[in-house]
Scaffold this motif. Structure first.
Motif, PDB file in Angstrom:
ATOM      1  N   PRO A  44       0.827  -1.321   0.063  1.00 52.87           N
ATOM      2  CA  PRO A  44      -0.016  -0.034   0.070  1.00 52.87           C
ATOM      3  C   PRO A  44       0.720   1.122   0.054  1.00 52.87           C
ATOM      4  N   ALA A  45       0.452   2.206  -1.045  1.00 52.65           N
ATOM      5  CA  ALA A  45       1.262   3.351  -0.851  1.00 52.65           C
ATOM      6  C   ALA A  45       0.168   4.638  -0.878  1.00 52.65           C
ATOM      7  N   CYS A  46       0.431   5.717   0.071  1.00 51.70           N
ATOM      8  CA  CYS A  46      -0.482   6.875   0.104  1.00 51.70           C
ATOM      9  C   CYS A  46      -0.399   7.630  -1.129  1.00 51.70           C
ATOM     10  N   SER A  47      -1.402   8.293  -1.565  1.00 54.44           N
ATOM     11  CA  SER A  47      -1.544   9.182  -2.794  1.00 54.44           C
ATOM     12  C   SER A  47      -0.842  10.517  -2.176  1.00 54.44           C
ATOM     13  N   ALA A  48      -0.402  11.443  -3.140  1.00 53.56           N
ATOM     14  CA  ALA A  48       0.090  12.782  -2.762  1.00 53.56           C
ATOM     15  C   ALA A  48      -0.755  13.514  -1.735  1.00 53.56           C
ATOM     16  N   GLU A  49      -2.155  13.400  -2.035  1.00 54.15           N
ATOM     17  CA  GLU A  49      -2.881  14.017  -0.804  1.00 54.15           C
ATOM     18  C   GLU A  49      -2.904  13.576   0.315  1.00 54.15           C
ATOM     19  N   GLN A  50      -2.645  12.098   0.393  1.00 51.22           N
ATOM     20  CA  GLN A  50      -2.367  11.492   1.844  1.00 51.22           C
ATOM     21  C   GLN A  50      -0.846  11.372   2.400  1.00 51.22           C
ATOM     22  N   ALA A  51      -0.021  12.006   1.733  1.00 51.59           N
ATOM     23  CA  ALA A  51       1.376  12.197   2.057  1.00 51.59           C
ATOM     24  C   ALA A  51       1.634  12.201   3.470  1.00 51.59           C
ATOM     25  N   HIS A  52       0.627  13.207   4.159  1.00 47.67           N
ATOM     26  CA  HIS A  52       0.891  13.637   5.440  1.00 47.67           C
ATOM     27  C   HIS A  52       1.055  12.374   6.467  1.00 47.67           C
ATOM     28  N   GLU A  53       0.173  11.411   6.055  1.00 53.85           N
ATOM     29  CA  GLU A  53      -0.022  10.154   6.855  1.00 53.85           C
ATOM     30  C   GLU A  53       1.374   9.431   6.945  1.00 53.85           C
ATOM     31  N   LEU A  54       2.177   9.766   5.919  1.00 51.61           N
ATOM     32  CA  LEU A  54       3.533   9.224   5.919  1.00 51.61           C
ATOM     33  C   LEU A  54       4.633   9.948   6.615  1.00 51.61           C
ATOM     34  N   LEU A  55       4.439  11.331   6.042  1.00 52.44           N
ATOM     35  CA  LEU A  55       5.284  12.144   6.150  1.00 52.44           C
ATOM     36  C   LEU A  55       5.336  13.205   7.365  1.00 52.44           C
ATOM     37  N   GLY A  56       4.047  13.213   7.882  1.00 51.86           N
ATOM     38  CA  GLY A  56       3.659  14.367   8.903  1.00 51.86           C
ATOM     39  C   GLY A  56       3.166  15.589   8.107  1.00 51.86           C
ATOM     40  N   ARG A  57       2.411  16.377   8.640  1.00 48.29           N
ATOM     41  CA  ARG A  57       1.849  17.436   8.040  1.00 48.29           C
ATOM     42  C   ARG A  57       2.916  18.618   7.803  1.00 48.29           C
ATOM     43  N   ARG A  68       5.753  15.417  -3.331  1.00 47.05           N
ATOM     44  CA  ARG A  68       5.149  14.658  -2.361  1.00 47.05           C
ATOM     45  C   ARG A  68       5.606  12.930  -2.250  1.00 47.05           C
ATOM     46  N   LEU A  69       5.206  12.667  -3.928  1.00 45.74           N
ATOM     47  CA  LEU A  69       5.545  11.307  -4.124  1.00 45.74           C
ATOM     48  C   LEU A  69       6.924  10.798  -3.844  1.00 45.74           C
ATOM     49  N   ALA A  70       7.696  11.770  -4.351  1.00 49.33           N
ATOM     50  CA  ALA A  70       9.249  11.597  -4.130  1.00 49.33           C
ATOM     51  C   ALA A  70       9.646  11.455  -2.859  1.00 49.33           C
ATOM     52  N   LEU A  71       9.286  12.424  -1.946  1.00 48.72           N
ATOM     53  CA  LEU A  71       9.515  12.448  -0.495  1.00 48.72           C
ATOM     54  C   LEU A  71       9.022  11.122   0.066  1.00 48.72           C
ATOM     55  N   CYS A  72       7.953  10.859  -0.321  1.00 52.37           N
ATOM     56  CA  CYS A  72       7.304   9.380   0.208  1.00 52.37           C
ATOM     57  C   CYS A  72       8.252   8.237  -0.088  1.00 52.37           C
ATOM     58  N   ALA A  73       8.848   8.403  -1.319  1.00 55.66           N
ATOM     59  CA  ALA A  73       9.632   7.103  -1.536  1.00 55.66           C
ATOM     60  C   ALA A  73      11.258   7.219  -0.971  1.00 55.66           C
ATOM     61  N   VAL A  74      11.576   8.209  -0.826  1.00 55.31           N
ATOM     62  CA  VAL A  74      13.116   8.322  -0.209  1.00 55.31           C
ATOM     63  C   VAL A  74      12.364   7.860   1.457  1.00 55.31           C
ATOM     64  N   HIS A  75      11.567   8.358   1.975  1.00 50.94           N
ATOM     65  CA  HIS A  75      11.223   8.216   3.357  1.00 50.94           C
ATOM     66  C   HIS A  75      11.173   6.636   3.589  1.00 50.94           C
ATOM     67  N   PRO A  82       6.359   6.065  10.022  1.00 53.08           N
ATOM     68  CA  PRO A  82       5.454   7.000   9.543  1.00 53.08           C
ATOM     69  C   PRO A  82       5.355   8.325  10.695  1.00 53.08           C
ATOM     70  N   ARG A  83       5.324   9.354  10.017  1.00 49.37           N
ATOM     71  CA  ARG A  83       5.488  10.716  10.555  1.00 49.37           C
ATOM     72  C   ARG A  83       6.653  11.005  11.343  1.00 49.37           C
ATOM     73  N   ALA A  84       7.476  10.211  11.127  1.00 53.11           N
ATOM     74  CA  ALA A  84       9.081  10.384  11.811  1.00 53.11           C
ATOM     75  C   ALA A  84       9.400  12.088  11.736  1.00 53.11           C
ATOM     76  N   PRO A  85       9.610  12.501  12.987  1.00 52.58           N
ATOM     77  CA  PRO A  85      10.143  13.997  12.804  1.00 52.58           C
ATOM     78  C   PRO A  85      11.388  14.146  11.799  1.00 52.58           C
TER      79      PRO A  85
END
Length: 292
Positions: A44-57, A68-75, A82-85
């Motif tokens: 499962p991979a979040c959409s760009a609109e849901q990126a805050h669920e992985l990256l934090g807001r 946003r998608l690139a940041l998710c892939a690197v994360h 999820p939501r790590a500082p």
């Protein structure tokens, strides 16, 4: 003392490159429900609109879909929860970022151009200027994860992902970086989709697919924690079976990084496979992935 390379040796060096993959991830929203795709894509991979669920807001305001998608892939490649500082240490000058994306911020550029045309240049906010840069994705990745080495974007068409991996290898070999974070990403917004559908190399019936992938590269073969070794050739190849997968869609500039990350994920230890990307217009490139 090492012998001086002959001209033929130098030609060989210039046409081949190697690197070790120490981490990888694919991030393709919506692929988890398609059993026709490789298992590594069905995470499962979040959409760009849901990126805050992985990256934090914090820090996502104003960032486009591809960023946003690139940041998710690197994360995910870095194994961060999820939501790590976000890291707050000084930027690491030994880590470079190379991004492959042909259509990354085209929607932003189109919006700014439309505003300037309709209401005049003074109507465009100065805050929009950084987001109009073609290097905005690579810059955002470097700032977010605190990477202070070379920072580059490849927009070279269907071979962009493989070109980015090649450039990452050159940065390692030249001593410009000890680690390279390579990202391939394309958005799926209407502007990007329309531009993609009208390019000469597009395959009818296979639309653009929003996707991102990440490879973390170090010098081979002594890189600690190596998962795979990449062997690249600068020679052009016939794309043949390197065409887009109909079930996945065309990931365009991200394809080379995505397919390489998939090969690393899917290969058994000791396995080896060929990865191709490109199209009939932009040509083709290849590499070999050897699983450690």
């Amino acid at each position: 003392m090492k012998p001086t390379p002959t001209m033929s040796d130098q030609g060989t060096i210039a046409r081949t490159a190697t690197a070790a993959v120490t981490a990888h991830a694919v991030h393709v929203p919506g692929a988890d429900g398609d059993d026709a795709l490789p298992g590594a894509l069905r995470v499962p991979a979040c959409s760009a609109e849901q990126a805050h669920e992985l990256l934090g807001r914090k820090g996502l305001l104003g960032k486009d879909e591809a960023t946003r998608l690139a940041l998710c892939a690197v994360h995910r490649a870095l194994g961060r929860p999820p939501r790590a500082p976000r890291p707050d240490h000084p930027a690491d000058p030994a880590t470079a970022v190379v991004v492959a994306s042909n259509l990354g911020n085209t929607a932003t550029v189109a919006r700014i151009a439309a505003e300037a045309r309709e209401r005049g240049a003074r109507s465009v906010s100065p805050l929009d200027a950084p987001t109009a840069s073609s290097n905005v994705i690579a810059g955002a990745v470097a700032i977010w994860f605190r990477y202070g080495g070379p920072n580059l974007t490849l927009c070279s068409g269907a071979t962009a992902g493989m070109d980015a991996i090649w450039l990452g290898c050159l940065l390692l070999r030249s001593g410009r970086a000890e680690q390279v974070v390579v990202v391939g990403v394309e958005p799926g917004d209407p502007v990007a989709a329309a531009l993609h559908a009208n390019r000469a190399g597009a395959v009818p019936g296979i639309p653009l697919r929003a996707a991102a992938a990440c490879l973390v590269l170090r010098s081979a073969p002594a890189a600690p924690g190596a998962q795979a070794v990449l062997e690249l050739s600068a020679d052009p190849v016939d794309v043949g079976d390197g065409a887009p997968v109909k079930e996945l869609g065309d990931t365009y500039g991200a394809a080379g990084v995505l397919r390489t990350a998939l090969a690393v994920a899917e290969l058994e230890p000791g396995g080896r496979t060929r990865v191709i990307c490109g199209d009939r217009v932009d040509g083709g490139r290849e590499l070999w992935v050897g699983r450690v």
